[in-house]
Structures are given as C-alpha cells and as structure tokens.
Design an enzyme around this catalytic site. Structure first.
Site, mmCIF file in Angstrom:
data_model
loop_
_atom_site.group_PDB
_atom_site.id
_atom_site.type_symbol
_atom_site.label_atom_id
_atom_site.label_comp_id
_atom_site.label_asym_id
_atom_site.label_seq_id
_atom_site.Cartn_x
_atom_site.Cartn_y
_atom_site.Cartn_z
ATOM 1 N N ILE A 1 0.842 -1.200 0.000
ATOM 2 C CA ILE A 1 0.000 0.000 0.000
ATOM 3 C C ILE A 1 0.874 1.246 0.000
ATOM 4 O O ILE A 1 0.653 2.188 -0.781
ATOM 5 C CB ILE A 1 -0.959 -0.001 1.213
ATOM 6 C CG1 ILE A 1 -1.957 -1.157 1.107
ATOM 7 C CG2 ILE A 1 -1.695 1.333 1.322
ATOM 8 C CD1 ILE A 1 -2.793 -1.381 2.358
ATOM 9 N N ARG B 1 2.463 1.868 -3.360
ATOM 10 C CA ARG B 1 1.493 2.393 -4.332
ATOM 11 C C ARG B 1 1.112 3.833 -3.997
ATOM 12 O O ARG B 1 0.909 4.655 -4.889
ATOM 13 C CB ARG B 1 0.250 1.494 -4.346
ATOM 14 C CG ARG B 1 -0.753 1.855 -5.404
ATOM 15 C CD ARG B 1 -0.247 1.543 -6.791
ATOM 16 N NE ARG B 1 -1.228 1.895 -7.792
ATOM 17 C CZ ARG B 1 -1.081 1.709 -9.071
ATOM 18 N NH1 ARG B 1 0.007 1.142 -9.534
ATOM 19 N NH2 ARG B 1 -2.006 2.075 -9.925
ATOM 20 N N GLU B 2 1.001 4.126 -2.714
ATOM 21 C CA GLU B 2 0.570 5.461 -2.294
ATOM 22 C C GLU B 2 1.656 6.510 -2.514
ATOM 23 O O GLU B 2 1.378 7.584 -3.034
ATOM 24 C CB GLU B 2 0.182 5.446 -0.814
ATOM 25 C CG GLU B 2 -1.125 4.732 -0.506
ATOM 26 C CD GLU B 2 -2.348 5.505 -0.956
ATOM 27 O OE1 GLU B 2 -2.250 6.728 -1.208
ATOM 28 O OE2 GLU B 2 -3.425 4.894 -1.071
ATOM 29 N N SER B 3 2.871 6.221 -2.073
ATOM 30 C CA SER B 3 3.895 7.267 -2.029
ATOM 31 C C SER B 3 5.230 6.868 -2.639
ATOM 32 O O SER B 3 6.159 7.679 -2.628
ATOM 33 C CB SER B 3 4.142 7.660 -0.565
ATOM 34 O OG SER B 3 4.769 6.585 0.127
ATOM 35 N N TYR C 1 -5.516 0.628 -8.718
ATOM 36 C CA TYR C 1 -4.898 0.628 -7.388
ATOM 37 C C TYR C 1 -5.043 -0.742 -6.732
ATOM 38 O O TYR C 1 -4.079 -1.344 -6.283
ATOM 39 C CB TYR C 1 -5.585 1.708 -6.554
ATOM 40 C CG TYR C 1 -5.129 1.844 -5.123
ATOM 41 C CD1 TYR C 1 -4.083 2.689 -4.790
ATOM 42 C CD2 TYR C 1 -5.772 1.153 -4.098
ATOM 43 C CE1 TYR C 1 -3.678 2.838 -3.469
ATOM 44 C CE2 TYR C 1 -5.370 1.290 -2.780
ATOM 45 C CZ TYR C 1 -4.322 2.140 -2.473
ATOM 46 O OH TYR C 1 -3.933 2.279 -1.170
#
Length: 199
Positions: free
Chosen positions: A86, A89-91, A175
């Site tokens: 996660i 993928r997020e940052s 996502y």
C-alpha cells in the site's frame, strides 16, 4: 462456467500488469495480460490507465521507510508485505510525498483522516502507524474483505458503501489490482517462461 486463476505479475519497471488465466471446463486456457472484468461466463479484457509516476524515496530513506511501515503493520496485526505494498502504491515509500489533493507522507493520509487518527501526518513513524490503524479499521468495517478495504483506502468508504463494493473508477481498479498483484507476486512469482498446459 470457466475457472479463472489470477497470476501475479510485477515487472521490474513501474509498469504493472495483471496476469489472468481463464480455464474452462474442457481445459482450454485463455490468457489476459491486463486487468480483466468477468461478466457472467465470459471474460473481457479492459485496459486500465496506468497510475501517474510516483517520486520514490532514495534507497537509504526507502529502507528506513520500509522499517517504519513493517513495524506499524506488525504492531497492528497486519501483513507487513500488504502494508508495504500500500505504501509503495501510495507514495513510492517517500516519507515526504504530498499529493495534489493534500494527502501526506508514506501512507498518503488526508488531513481529515490524520486528524481523526490523532497523528501528525508529516512525521513518518506517525504516518505509518496511522495508515496501519486506518487500514485495520477498514478491514474490520468490511469483515476482512481486502478488496473492499483497499478500494476504501483509495476512494473512501462512502464510495465503496454507495456502490456496494469497489467503485467503478479506473484509478481505484488499477490501485486494487496493483496491490493484489504485488501480494500475489510475493507468494507465487510469475514464471520466466510461458506457462504451457499439456492437452
């Protein structure tokens, strides 16, 4: 009715593709190399736009970020690989990442979410811990349904509740697919040579 088996695929580049084999009752195999939506007994491959490039942290910072995320996952009873996926993928595991919408840090916490969690989103350790607690709460809300929880982390719980599951947003589908692919890749890497099934 065919049996669909999802295979993991995570290329060494930033390009992430789904790998799906559909095996029907007679043993015929069809392969889909893009996210696939199954409609009744037929499958239709629908390409999903790639996510925008994410600026990743330098290697040394990335190792520190991974340690923070793994510690937060362990503390809150989550899979470290899942929370790390996660955060990637997020940052891109960048502790100072900031999105145009105002999401901040490793876990890209929105200001309101960080406030509700009582964390300073600019503090990498607090951000990782807040993201872990938030994802844990989403898993509880959706009775352990990881797809709904991931969709809610991306699009918000209201969107998931309104649609009765992951909303039909290209960004959210990409996502969820990317994170599930990374998780699957960690336990069942894609073979280097094509899969051949004997007749």
């Amino acid at each position: 009715m065919g049996l669909a088996i999802a295979l993991a695929s995570l290329a060494a580049t930033a390009d992430v593709r789904a790998g799906v084999l559909e095996i029907d009752d007679s043993g015929h195999v069809r392969r889909f190399d893009s996210p696939t939506q199954f409609l009744g007994s037929a499958a239709e491959a629908r390409p999903i736009a790639p996510s925008p490039k994410i600026a990743t942290a330098p290697p040394r910072d990335r190792r520190a970020a991974v340690a923070l995320v793994d510690a937060a996952a362990t503390r809150h009873g989550l899979s470290p690989e899942l929370l790390r996926s996660i955060a990637r993928r997020e940052s891109g595991l960048n502790p100072v990442a900031r999105s145009p919408k105002g999401a901040t840090g490793l876990m890209q916490l929105m200001p309101g979410t960080a406030r509700d969690l009582g964390v300073d989103a600019r503090d990498p350790a607090a951000n990782a811990d807040g993201g872990a607690r938030y994802f844990q709460a989403l898993l509880a809300r959706y009775d352990g349904d990881i797809v709904k929880a991931l969709a809610a982390y991306n699009a918000g719980p209201r969107a998931v509740d309104r649609h009765g599951g992951p909303p039909p947003y290209a960004e959210t589908r990409a996502y969820v697919d990317a994170i599930l692919e990374r998780m699957a890749q960690s336990v069942a890497p894609r073979p280097q040579s094509p899969v051949r099934i004997a007749p």
